[in-house]
Design a protein around this motif. Structure first.
Motif, PDB file in Angstrom:
ATOM      1  N   ILE A 266     -44.824  18.402   2.833  1.00 29.83           N
ATOM      2  CA  ILE A 266     -45.032  17.241   3.701  1.00 29.83           C
ATOM      3  C   ILE A 266     -46.507  17.132   4.082  1.00 29.83           C
ATOM      4  O   ILE A 266     -47.083  16.041   4.091  1.00 29.83           O
TER       5      ILE A 266
ATOM      6  N   CYS B 262     -39.447   7.496  -5.216  1.00 27.54           N
ATOM      7  CA  CYS B 262     -39.369   7.788  -3.782  1.00 27.54           C
ATOM      8  C   CYS B 262     -38.277   8.817  -3.501  1.00 27.54           C
ATOM      9  O   CYS B 262     -38.438   9.678  -2.625  1.00 27.54           O
TER      10      CYS B 262
ATOM     11  N   TYR C 218     -39.106  12.318  -1.698  1.00 30.75           N
ATOM     12  CA  TYR C 218     -38.414  12.628  -0.442  1.00 30.75           C
ATOM     13  C   TYR C 218     -37.587  13.902  -0.576  1.00 30.75           C
ATOM     14  O   TYR C 218     -37.592  14.761   0.318  1.00 30.75           O
TER      15      TYR C 218
ATOM     16  N   LEU D 226     -37.436   6.084   4.250  1.00 36.92           N
ATOM     17  CA  LEU D 226     -37.409   7.455   4.743  1.00 36.92           C
ATOM     18  C   LEU D 226     -38.774   8.118   4.593  1.00 36.92           C
ATOM     19  O   LEU D 226     -39.223   8.861   5.479  1.00 36.92           O
ATOM     20  N   LEU D 227     -39.452   7.852   3.484  1.00 39.99           N
ATOM     21  CA  LEU D 227     -40.804   8.394   3.294  1.00 39.99           C
ATOM     22  C   LEU D 227     -41.772   7.836   4.318  1.00 39.99           C
ATOM     23  O   LEU D 227     -42.587   8.572   4.894  1.00 39.99           O
TER      24      LEU D 227
ATOM     25  N   GLN E 196     -38.080  22.576  -5.823  1.00 44.25           N
ATOM     26  CA  GLN E 196     -38.969  21.530  -5.316  1.00 44.25           C
ATOM     27  C   GLN E 196     -40.424  21.837  -5.661  1.00 44.25           C
ATOM     28  O   GLN E 196     -41.181  20.963  -6.087  1.00 44.25           O
TER      29      GLN E 196
ATOM     30  N   CYS F  62     -39.849  16.938  -0.463  1.00 42.31           N
ATOM     31  CA  CYS F  62     -40.503  17.179   0.823  1.00 42.31           C
ATOM     32  C   CYS F  62     -39.540  17.641   1.916  1.00 42.31           C
ATOM     33  O   CYS F  62     -39.950  18.356   2.841  1.00 42.31           O
ATOM     34  N   THR F  63     -38.299  17.219   1.830  1.00 41.84           N
ATOM     35  CA  THR F  63     -37.349  17.511   2.896  1.00 41.84           C
ATOM     36  C   THR F  63     -37.250  19.019   3.129  1.00 41.84           C
ATOM     37  O   THR F  63     -36.917  19.787   2.230  1.00 41.84           O
TER      38      THR F  63
ATOM     39  N   TRP G 205     -34.916   5.268   0.200  1.00 43.35           N
ATOM     40  CA  TRP G 205     -35.831   6.404   0.077  1.00 43.35           C
ATOM     41  C   TRP G 205     -37.239   6.042   0.520  1.00 43.35           C
ATOM     42  O   TRP G 205     -37.930   6.859   1.135  1.00 43.35           O
TER      43      TRP G 205
ATOM     44  N   SER H  14     -41.089   6.722   7.239  1.00 46.08           N
ATOM     45  CA  SER H  14     -40.758   7.284   8.542  1.00 46.08           C
ATOM     46  C   SER H  14     -41.412   8.649   8.719  1.00 46.08           C
ATOM     47  O   SER H  14     -41.938   8.978   9.792  1.00 46.08           O
ATOM     48  N   ILE H  15     -41.416   9.455   7.650  1.00 48.00           N
ATOM     49  CA  ILE H  15     -42.055  10.770   7.716  1.00 48.00           C
ATOM     50  C   ILE H  15     -43.562  10.632   7.883  1.00 48.00           C
ATOM     51  O   ILE H  15     -44.164  11.236   8.783  1.00 48.00           O
TER      52      ILE H  15
END
Length: 492
Positions: A181, A167, A171, A212-213, A139, A174-175, A209, A215-216
């Motif tokens: 993040i 995306c 994502y 989800l981004l 990553q 970052c996870t 995706w 939401s973060i």
């Protein structure tokens, strides 16, 4: 297209021959197609890892960066994607052989000028997404090469085909990494998210995706106000323009609220909402009500085509879902601050009752008023519903706030809102499910509150309120024929 039309024979033997041998074929195109099929299965990927095919494919990608080789380049990237799908040896080899930089070189070469470029870009991003799943080192390798400038460049391509996998890559990187993040939530990362929002608002998105981004960034990292402000128009110096009252919002901001509303509704009770986020949405609701045009009736639901109306409507639906979680214990910030209590302390209920009071009554109530004995003394506001469902959404937020909250029940009574809510227990063609939300609100208003029950029981029946609608609550109003006064009794 076949190899005869391409200068494939200029490829070094150390690239061409291993691929022909591994696939037992005579041409490069056939070799790539055979290896793609083999790499679809875990056993096939493992076997090709043992044969050390991936480094050769990376070298091939470097040597195919010319326009007439785009088809072979696409096939090579597709093979890379398959090879890195859950196969640790190939994922490790990709990093060791400088695969991230090679993919970046490919993307810099193809550009974004034709459909074939978009297809290649999408495949290259899918390669990176598969590699990123191997762990933190992978990553970071991707992040170091692509963040933020290349991510921004790709995000500006207004194509769903490239934005969805972008995306996915962001994502996946970052996870599990607080550092990455934090970078995405900071000064360098928020412009990336703003560009992605600009694109998705124009072309949409096909995969989750993007949600989800958001939401973060907006919920978990509490960067909603900062991201929202970055969507405003920029002046020549790159600063946010000062906006006039009637141009207070742009369509991308309404789109952001729309997506966040869907996220909250889909993950009700499962997602954390901070006090700051909730109060920011309430502030947007206030600002929207201050500039909205309430003269013309809009027959459509959200989105309406009016940015300010959409901001108002999506703010209501977000607040509706935030307040609905009180039955599950409510959203707590730091384990102590009840978000719904904070909204109420900031004047949410007062604002909602005012909005509802200023609306003309539902059509059924207006008809009853006209037929009443005191028609000449009947007056009501002429403000119309801003969109189909506007009244329903207001009532829904009030009803959710009133659930097992005596403070809210009492405030509604003290603000003379009981009769107003009773009037919402009717069918209204401009507000689907208004009756159901009205009954829910009155049920919550009366539950465990003797003072409110007494007010309803003592109401003089008028054409302006269809009191028998509360029968859906398991209650019945009995009327004295002489006094025309009513009392509330349990149906059982």
């Amino acid at each position: 297209m076949d190899d005869a039309s391409l200068p494939v024979f200029s490829l070094p033997e150390n690239i061409l021959q291993p691929l022909l041998t591994a696939s037992n074929s005579s041409t490069l195109e056939k070799a790539l197609k055979i290896l793609i099929d083999v790499s679809r299965s875990p056993d096939g990927r493992s076997d090709l890892a043992f044969k050390n095919v991936l480094p050769t494919v990376l070298l091939l990608c470097q040597n195919l960066c010319y326009p007439s080789a785009s088809h072979l380049l696409f096939l090579s990237l597709k093979l890379l994607r398959n090879l890195c799908a859950g196969e640790a040896a190939n994922q490790k080899s990709f990093i060791e052989e400088n695969g991230v930089k090679i993919v970046l070189h490919v993307l810099n070469f193809v550009g974004f000028t034709s459909d074939s470029d978009y297809v290649i870009t999408r495949m290259a991003l899918q390669v990176l997404a598969n590699v990123s799943l191997a762990g933190e080192d992978h990553q970071r390798a991707i992040w170091h090469q692509f963040f933020p400038l290349k991510f921004v460049e790709i995000a500006r391509v207004q194509k769903r085909e490239t934005c969805d996998p972008l995306c996915m890559v962001i994502y996946a990187c970052c996870t599990g990494s607080h550092e990455l993040i934090d970078g995405l939530s900071g000064d360098q990362g928020l412009p990336v998210m703003a560009e992605i929002l600009q694109t998705t608002s124009a072309v949409g998105f096909g995969e989750d995706w993007f949600k989800l981004l958001l939401s973060i960034i907006c919920l978990e990292e509490n960067q909603f106000p900062q991201l929202f402000s970055k969507l405003c128009p920029l002046d020549n110096s790159g600063n946010c323009k000062s906006v006039q009252p009637r141009g207070a919002f742009v369509s991308e901001q309404a789109f952001l609220l729309n997506v966040l509303s869907k996220i909250l509704n889909e993950r009700l009770g499962d997602v954390f909402v901070s006090n700051d986020f909730a109060l920011c949405v309430l502030d947007l609701l206030r600002k929207a009500t201050g500039v909205v045009d309430s003269v013309s009736r809009r027959k459509s639901g959200l989105p309406t085509g009016s940015t300010v109306v959409d901001v108002l409507g999506y703010s209501l639906t977000i607040l509706r879902d935030i307040c609905s979680c009180d039955g599950l214990g409510g959203f707590k910030e730091g384990g102590s601050v009840d978000v719904v209590d904070s909204l109420l302390s900031s004047g949410l209920l007062e604002l909602l009752l005012r909005l509802l009071h200023d609306l003309e009554p539902p059509a059924m109530i207006r008809k009853a008023m006209k037929q009443g004995e005191n028609q000449e003394r009947t007056t009501y506001s002429a403000k119309l519903c801003l969109y189909e469902g506007f009244r329903r959404d207001i009532v829904a937020v009030i009803g959710n706030c009133a659930y097992r909250r005596k403070r809210v029940q009492d405030e509604i009574r003290q603000r003379n809102g009981i009769l107003l809510l009773l009037q919402q227990c009717v069918i209204d063609e401009d507000n689907p499910y208004l009756r159901e939300w009205g009954i829910w609100s009155v049920r919550n208003l009366l539950e465990g509150n003797a003072e409110n029950q007494k007010v309803v029981a003592e109401l003089e029946l008028q054409g302006s309120v269809d009191v028998p609608e509360i029968a859906g609550l398991g209650l019945r109003v009995e009327v004295d024929e002489k006094t025309r006064r009513a009392k509330l009794v349990n149906v059982s």
